[in-house]
Design a protein around this motif. Structure first.
Motif, short mmCIF file in Angstrom:
data_model
loop_
_atom_site.label_atom_id
_atom_site.label_comp_id
_atom_site.label_asym_id
_atom_site.label_seq_id
_atom_site.Cartn_x
_atom_site.Cartn_y
_atom_site.Cartn_z
N PHE A 122 0.86 -1.19 0.00
CA PHE A 122 0.00 0.00 0.00
C PHE A 122 0.90 1.24 0.00
O PHE A 122 1.83 1.34 0.81
CB PHE A 122 -0.91 0.03 1.23
N VAL A 123 0.61 2.17 -0.91
CA VAL A 123 1.39 3.40 -1.00
C VAL A 123 0.42 4.58 -1.07
O VAL A 123 -0.50 4.59 -1.90
CB VAL A 123 2.31 3.41 -2.25
N GLY A 124 0.60 5.57 -0.22
CA GLY A 124 -0.25 6.76 -0.22
C GLY A 124 0.58 8.03 -0.21
O GLY A 124 1.68 8.06 0.34
N THR A 125 0.06 9.07 -0.85
CA THR A 125 0.73 10.38 -0.85
C THR A 125 -0.31 11.47 -0.61
O THR A 125 -1.46 11.35 -1.05
CB THR A 125 1.45 10.66 -2.18
N ALA A 126 0.11 12.52 0.07
CA ALA A 126 -0.71 13.72 0.25
C ALA A 126 0.21 14.92 0.06
O ALA A 126 1.30 14.96 0.63
CB ALA A 126 -1.35 13.74 1.64
N ALA A 127 -0.23 15.88 -0.77
CA ALA A 127 0.63 17.01 -1.08
C ALA A 127 -0.17 18.31 -1.05
O ALA A 127 -1.34 18.35 -1.45
CB ALA A 127 1.27 16.84 -2.46
N VAL A 128 0.47 19.36 -0.56
CA VAL A 128 -0.10 20.72 -0.55
C VAL A 128 0.92 21.65 -1.18
O VAL A 128 2.09 21.65 -0.79
CB VAL A 128 -0.44 21.18 0.89
N GLN A 129 0.47 22.47 -2.19
CA GLN A 129 1.36 23.39 -2.88
C GLN A 129 0.75 24.80 -2.84
O GLN A 129 -0.47 24.96 -3.00
CB GLN A 129 1.57 22.96 -4.35
#
Length: 439
Positions: free
Chosen positions: A102-109
Motif C-alpha cells: 500500500f502506497v499513499g501520498t498527500a501534497a499541498v502546494q
C-alpha cells in the motif's frame, strides 16, 4: 314577457363580447418606463452576462488558494520464481510467491510569488465584470428610450384623433346648417354635398389614425410586457417643456456619463493589466509545498507496528524561464499597440458624441421654436375661421372658402399637438445622447 329560452340565448350571445373585451390601463410615462425596464428580456440577458462575469471573478479568486491532492495505491504481485541469485555466484534470496503493498501520498502546494500575474488576472477580471455592468446600463438606456419613443408615438395619434373628432363634430354642425340654408333657398344643394364630401374625407383620415393607434398600442403592450389586448390610456408626457441648458453642459455630461466612453476607459485599464501580466512572465516564480508519504509493504491494510514508513517532506521551488527575457518582448509590444488602439477609439467616439449632441441640441431648439410659431398660426387660423363662418352665414363667402378656413384651423391644431410631442421626444433624445435618460 320574454320567454326564458330567448333570455338565455340573449345572455349567451353577450358572453363572447364579455370574454374578449379589451382591457384598459392608464399609464403615465414614468410608469411605462418602469414597466418596460422590469419586463425587458434584454435586461434579463444583460443581468445573466453580469452573473457570468462575477462567476469568472470567483474562479480567478479560487486560483489564489493553495492546491492539494491525495493518492492511495494498492499493488498486488504474483512471483513465479521464488529464488533470486546474484550474478557471479553470489548469495541468493528467497522471494515470496506473492506480495502486497500500500502506497499513499498527500501534497499541498502554494504559489508564493508568480510575478504578480494572479493579482493582475484578478484585477482584470473584476474590470471585465464592470464592463458587463456598463453593458446592462446601456441596455437600460436603450429600453427606456424605446418606451419613451413608442409612448410619444401613441400620444401623437391620440392627440390627432381628438382633433379629428372635434373636426367631425364641427362638420356635422356645418352640414345641419347648410341643409337648413338649402331648405330656406339660401344655398344650393352643392354646398351640402361639399360639406358631406369633407366629412367623408376626414372620416377616412380618422380610420387611418385609428389603425395606426392599434399598431402602436400593440407594440407598446409587447414592450411593457402587458397582455397584448391591453388598451393603454396615456397622459400628456410633456408636463411643460423643459428649458435647455447650454450645449457645453450637455457635452460635459456626456463625457462623464456615456456608457460607451466608460467602457473604453475600463478596457484601457484591462489592457494595462494585460501588459503588466505579460511583463511578469520575465520574473521568476516561487512556490512552497509539503508532501506526506505512506509506504506499507507488509501486505496488510493495517500494518503491524514498525512495518510501514511515513516520511514528511517540506520544500520550496524557484523557477525562472530565462528565455522569456528575449521571446516575450514582442508580446508586450503587441499589447501596447492594442492599448493605444483603445485610446484612439475613445477619441473617435468622443468626437462622434459631440457632433450627435450638437445635432440633437439644435433639433430641440427648432422643435420648441416651431411650437411658438404654430401657436401664433392657430390664433390667426381661428380668426380666419370665425370670419369665414360669419361671411358664409351672410352668404358673402363661398362654401369652398368656408371649408378651406376650417381645414386650415384643424390642420394647425394637429400640427401643434405633433410639434409638442416632437419637442418632448427631442428633449429625451438629447438626454439619451448624454447617457442620463434613465436618471
Amino acid at each position: 314577457m320574454i320567454p326564458k329560452s330567448i333570455r338565455l340565448m340573449l345572455a349567451a350571445s353577450l358572453i363572447p363580447g364579455a370574454l374578449f373585451a379589451q382591457s384598459a390601463r392608464e399609464l403615465n410615462i414614468n410608469q411605462a418606463i418602469e414597466l418596460g425596464i422590469a419586463n425587458s428580456k434584454n435586461l434579463k440577458l444583460s443581468q445573466n452576462k453580469i452573473d457570468q462575469a462575477v462567476a469568472r471573478l470567483e474562479v480567478v479568486n479560487d486560483n489564489v488558494l493553495p492546491t492539494a491532492d491525495v493518492n492511495f495505491i494498492y499493488n498486488h504481485a504474483e512471483i513465479p520464481t521464488s529464488t533470486f541469485e546474484l550474478p557471479g555466484g553470489g548469495s541468493s534470496f528467497q522471494l515470496p510467491k506473492r506480495a502486497d503493498a500500500f502506497v499513499g501520498t498527500a501534497a499541498v502546494q502554494e504559489l508564493v510569488y508568480g510575478g504578480g500575474k494572479l493579482k493582475y488576472a484578478k484585477a482584470s477580471t473584476k474590470l471585465l465584470a464592470d464592463v458587463a455592468r456598463l453593458d446592462a446600463d446601456k441596455s437600460k438606456e436603450e429600453i427606456t428610450y424605446a418606451v419613451i419613443n413608442t409612448y410619444y408615438s401613441l400620444y401623437k395619434v391620440a392627440q390627432s384623433r381628438k382633433v379629428i373628432d372635434q373636426n367631425l363634430e364641427s362638420i356635422a354642425a356645418q352640414i345641419k346648417q347648410a341643409q337648413r340654408f338649402f331648405d330656406q333657398g339660401i344655398v344650393t344643394k352643392n354646398d351640402v354635398l361639399r360639406f358631406q364630401l369633407q366629412q367623408a374625407n376626414v372620416t377616412l383620415t380618422q380610420l387611418d389614425i385609428e389603425s395606426n393607434r392599434k399598431i402602436i398600442n400593440y407594440n407598446l403592450d409587447i414592450l411593457l410586457g402587458l397582455p397584448e389586448d391591453t388598451e393603454v390610456k396615456i397622459t400628456d408626457p410633456n408636463g411643460g417643456l423643459k428649458t435647455a441648458s447650454s450645449l457645453n453642459d450637455y457635452i460635459g455630461l456626456a463625457m462623464v456619463n456615456r456608457q460607451e466612453l466608460k467602457q473604453l476607459d475600463v478596457q484601457n485599464k484591462v489592457a494595462d493589466y494585460n501588459i503588466k501580466s505579460l511583463k511578469a512572465n520575465n520574473l521568476p516564480t516561487v512556490g512552497v509545498g509539503a508532501n506526506l508519504y505512506y509506504i506499507n509493504p507488509s501486505g496488510n491494510f493495517i500494518p503491524p507496528v514498525n512495518q510501514f514508513l511515513l516520511p514528511i517532506t517540506v520544500g520550496a521551488t524557484v523557477s525562472w524561464n530565462i528565455a522569456s527575457l528575449w521571446n516575450n518582448k514582442n508580446k508586450v509590444s503587441e499589447a501596447k499597440i492594442q492599448q493605444s488602439e483603445i485610446t484612439i477609439q475613445k477619441d473617435i467616439l468622443s468626437d462622434q458624441v459631440k457632433t450627435d449632441i450638437n445635432r440633437y441640441y439644435q433639433n430641440y431648439q427648432v422643435a420648441t421654436n416651431k411650437i411658438q410659431i404654430l401657436e401664433t398660426s392657430i390664433a390667426q387660423a381661428t380668426e380666419n375661421d370665425k370670419l369665414l363662418a360669419s361671411k358664409y352665414k351672410n352668404n358673402v363667402a363661398s362654401v369652398t372658402d368656408r371649408i378651406d378656413a376650417e381645414t386650415l384651423l384643424y390642420q394647425a391644431k394637429i400640427n401643434l399637438e405633433l410639434a409638442k410631442a416632437d419637442a418632448g421626444l427631442a428633449y429625451y433624445t438629447l438626454l439619451k445622447s448624454t447617457g442620463k435618460i434613465t436618471q
